[in-house]
Design a protein around this motif. Structure first.
Motif, PDB file in Angstrom:
ATOM      1  N   GLU A  55     -21.796  -4.941  -8.394  1.00 52.54           N
ATOM      2  CA  GLU A  55     -20.907  -6.092  -8.189  1.00 52.54           C
ATOM      3  C   GLU A  55     -19.460  -5.721  -8.518  1.00 52.54           C
ATOM      4  N   GLY A  56     -19.096  -4.479  -8.206  1.00 47.68           N
ATOM      5  CA  GLY A  56     -17.750  -3.992  -8.455  1.00 47.68           C
ATOM      6  C   GLY A  56     -16.893  -3.990  -7.209  1.00 47.68           C
ATOM      7  N   TRP A  57     -15.666  -3.547  -7.369  1.00 45.63           N
ATOM      8  CA  TRP A  57     -14.700  -3.519  -6.275  1.00 45.63           C
ATOM      9  C   TRP A  57     -13.558  -2.576  -6.632  1.00 45.63           C
ATOM     10  N   ILE A  58     -12.721  -2.314  -5.635  1.00 45.26           N
ATOM     11  CA  ILE A  58     -11.508  -1.537  -5.842  1.00 45.26           C
ATOM     12  C   ILE A  58     -10.394  -2.181  -5.032  1.00 45.26           C
ATOM     13  N   VAL A  59      -9.252  -2.404  -5.671  1.00 45.97           N
ATOM     14  CA  VAL A  59      -8.100  -2.991  -4.993  1.00 45.97           C
ATOM     15  C   VAL A  59      -6.893  -2.082  -5.197  1.00 45.97           C
ATOM     16  N   ALA A  60      -5.982  -2.142  -4.243  1.00 47.49           N
ATOM     17  CA  ALA A  60      -4.704  -1.428  -4.338  1.00 47.49           C
ATOM     18  C   ALA A  60      -3.600  -2.478  -4.344  1.00 47.49           C
ATOM     19  N   ILE A  61      -2.805  -2.465  -5.395  1.00 48.42           N
ATOM     20  CA  ILE A  61      -1.738  -3.454  -5.552  1.00 48.42           C
ATOM     21  C   ILE A  61      -0.404  -2.869  -5.102  1.00 48.42           C
ATOM     22  N   ASN A  62       0.313  -3.655  -4.312  1.00 49.22           N
ATOM     23  CA  ASN A  62       1.701  -3.392  -3.935  1.00 49.22           C
ATOM     24  C   ASN A  62       1.914  -2.070  -3.210  1.00 49.22           C
ATOM     25  N   PRO A  71       3.336   0.151  -0.468  1.00 48.69           N
ATOM     26  CA  PRO A  71       4.481  -0.043   0.429  1.00 48.69           C
ATOM     27  C   PRO A  71       4.030  -0.308   1.868  1.00 48.69           C
ATOM     28  N   SER A  72       4.826  -1.047   2.610  1.00 50.58           N
ATOM     29  CA  SER A  72       4.421  -1.489   3.945  1.00 50.58           C
ATOM     30  C   SER A  72       4.117  -0.333   4.894  1.00 50.58           C
ATOM     31  N   GLN A  73       4.914   0.735   4.866  1.00 47.14           N
ATOM     32  CA  GLN A  73       4.638   1.863   5.766  1.00 47.14           C
ATOM     33  C   GLN A  73       3.332   2.565   5.389  1.00 47.14           C
ATOM     34  N   THR A  74       3.021   2.597   4.110  1.00 54.08           N
ATOM     35  CA  THR A  74       1.763   3.196   3.653  1.00 54.08           C
ATOM     36  C   THR A  74       0.601   2.274   4.015  1.00 54.08           C
ATOM     37  N   GLN A  75       0.805   0.968   3.845  1.00 52.31           N
ATOM     38  CA  GLN A  75      -0.218  -0.010   4.228  1.00 52.31           C
ATOM     39  C   GLN A  75      -0.551   0.099   5.707  1.00 52.31           C
ATOM     40  N   TYR A  76       0.458   0.304   6.528  1.00 55.23           N
ATOM     41  CA  TYR A  76       0.249   0.405   7.970  1.00 55.23           C
ATOM     42  C   TYR A  76      -0.763   1.505   8.284  1.00 55.23           C
ATOM     43  N   ASP A  77      -0.551   2.689   7.706  1.00 56.50           N
ATOM     44  CA  ASP A  77      -1.457   3.808   7.949  1.00 56.50           C
ATOM     45  C   ASP A  77      -2.829   3.568   7.336  1.00 56.50           C
ATOM     46  N   PHE A  78      -2.874   2.909   6.197  1.00 59.29           N
ATOM     47  CA  PHE A  78      -4.135   2.589   5.536  1.00 59.29           C
ATOM     48  C   PHE A  78      -4.940   1.606   6.389  1.00 59.29           C
ATOM     49  N   ARG A  79      -4.256   0.588   6.905  1.00 60.92           N
ATOM     50  CA  ARG A  79      -4.926  -0.401   7.774  1.00 60.92           C
ATOM     51  C   ARG A  79      -5.356   0.224   9.102  1.00 60.92           C
ATOM     52  N   LYS A  80      -4.512   1.082   9.633  1.00 64.82           N
ATOM     53  CA  LYS A  80      -4.814   1.741  10.905  1.00 64.82           C
ATOM     54  C   LYS A  80      -6.101   2.554  10.792  1.00 64.82           C
ATOM     55  N   ALA A  81      -6.347   3.132   9.635  1.00 62.65           N
ATOM     56  CA  ALA A  81      -7.572   3.901   9.401  1.00 62.65           C
ATOM     57  C   ALA A  81      -8.768   2.992   9.098  1.00 62.65           C
ATOM     58  N   ARG A  82      -8.538   1.682   9.073  1.00 58.36           N
ATOM     59  CA  ARG A  82      -9.587   0.674   8.821  1.00 58.36           C
ATOM     60  C   ARG A  82     -10.270   0.847   7.471  1.00 58.36           C
ATOM     61  N   LEU A  83      -9.454   1.123   6.462  1.00 61.60           N
ATOM     62  CA  LEU A  83      -9.992   1.329   5.126  1.00 61.60           C
ATOM     63  C   LEU A  83      -9.956   0.066   4.278  1.00 61.60           C
ATOM     64  N   THR A  84      -9.385  -1.009   4.826  1.00 65.26           N
ATOM     65  CA  THR A  84      -9.306  -2.250   4.052  1.00 65.26           C
ATOM     66  C   THR A  84     -10.669  -2.926   3.909  1.00 65.26           C
ATOM     67  N   ARG A  85     -11.669  -2.468   4.616  1.00 58.73           N
ATOM     68  CA  ARG A  85     -13.005  -3.010   4.379  1.00 58.73           C
ATOM     69  C   ARG A  85     -13.627  -2.424   3.106  1.00 58.73           C
ATOM     70  N   TYR A  86     -13.028  -1.327   2.605  1.00 58.82           N
ATOM     71  CA  TYR A  86     -13.517  -0.681   1.388  1.00 58.82           C
ATOM     72  C   TYR A  86     -12.590  -0.901   0.192  1.00 58.82           C
ATOM     73  N   VAL A  87     -11.288  -0.919   0.456  1.00 60.98           N
ATOM     74  CA  VAL A  87     -10.282  -1.103  -0.586  1.00 60.98           C
ATOM     75  C   VAL A  87      -9.411  -2.289  -0.179  1.00 60.98           C
ATOM     76  N   GLU A  88      -9.419  -3.327  -0.977  1.00 60.16           N
ATOM     77  CA  GLU A  88      -8.632  -4.524  -0.705  1.00 60.16           C
ATOM     78  C   GLU A  88      -7.163  -4.278  -1.055  1.00 60.16           C
ATOM     79  N   LEU A  89      -6.252  -4.617  -0.145  1.00 59.76           N
ATOM     80  CA  LEU A  89      -4.824  -4.505  -0.415  1.00 59.76           C
ATOM     81  C   LEU A  89      -4.317  -5.846  -0.931  1.00 59.76           C
ATOM     82  N   VAL A  90      -3.640  -5.826  -2.074  1.00 60.67           N
ATOM     83  CA  VAL A  90      -3.179  -7.043  -2.736  1.00 60.67           C
ATOM     84  C   VAL A  90      -1.690  -6.914  -3.027  1.00 60.67           C
ATOM     85  N   GLU A  91      -0.951  -7.997  -2.809  1.00 61.49           N
ATOM     86  CA  GLU A  91       0.464  -8.056  -3.186  1.00 61.49           C
ATOM     87  C   GLU A  91       0.588  -8.895  -4.455  1.00 61.49           C
ATOM     88  N   LEU A  92       1.184  -8.318  -5.466  1.00 62.25           N
ATOM     89  CA  LEU A  92       1.382  -9.024  -6.730  1.00 62.25           C
ATOM     90  C   LEU A  92       2.625  -8.444  -7.392  1.00 62.25           C
TER      91      LEU A  92
END
Length: 187
Positions: free
Chosen positions: A133-140, A142-163
């Protein structure tokens, strides 16, 4: 980059170099000798090398009772050449997982680039954490890094959070905020 230090306001609560269960137990740091680099720029000597030539981290807190860790990162996350996720998983996260930690908050605001490869290690980590029942998130991230992370479809494994104000929280309160959001998302 040499003046970007890991977040230090929680050092009175936790120091990874004094935690016998931490992969960084026993490390000694110099405030004056700059030896590690990202893009040929020296980084602050308080960052920990975990086996990547381009990505460094600092464990800000590992709470074995509440079963979470907060890890700040700096540099270039490169799975294509360095296989950073495999190294991070095998040499850092699994050591904490062995000690019962299964919720990870990665502070990624200083991760300047991301280069993807396959998602095998992300899927493996996600499955192992989900069993507890664990998880992994990446906080903040940068947008250009998020773009490449999302493009690789990794957000189903690592949640991106803005805080933006994560530094104003005490470790437990930051964890409870993120954990509450993750529990809502997972149910």
């Amino acid at each position: 980059m040499h003046n970007i230090e890991p977040f230090y306001n929680w050092r009175h609560i936790y120091e990874s170099e004094t935690d016998q269960l931490s992969p960084f137990y026993g490390r000694q740091y110099s405030e004056f000798e700059f030896s590690q680099t990202v893009y040929n720029y020296y980084i602050h000597p308080q960052w920990d090398d975990f086996g990547s030539r381009t990505l460094y981290l600092k464990v800000l807190i590992a709470d074995y009772e509440e079963k979470y860790a907060v890890i700040e990162m700096i540099g270039e996350w490169n799975d294509a050449i360095e296989n950073d996720m495999m190294t991070l998983k095998r040499d850092v996260l699994e050591k904490f997982m062995y000690e019962g930690i299964h919720k990870f908050i990665l502070i990624t605001e200083n991760v300047l680039n991301f280069h993807s490869s396959d998602s095998e290690y992300y899927a493996e980590l996600y499955e192992e954490l989900s069993e507890q029942e664990g998880w992994i998130v990446a906080i903040n991230m940068p947008s250009q890094t998020q773009y490449d992370f999302r493009k690789a479809r990794l957000t189903r494994y690592v949640e991106l959070v803005e805080l933006d104000n994560w530094r104003t929280y005490k470790p437990y309160h930051l964890f409870k905020k993120i954990d509450g959001e993750q529990q809502l998302r997972l149910t």
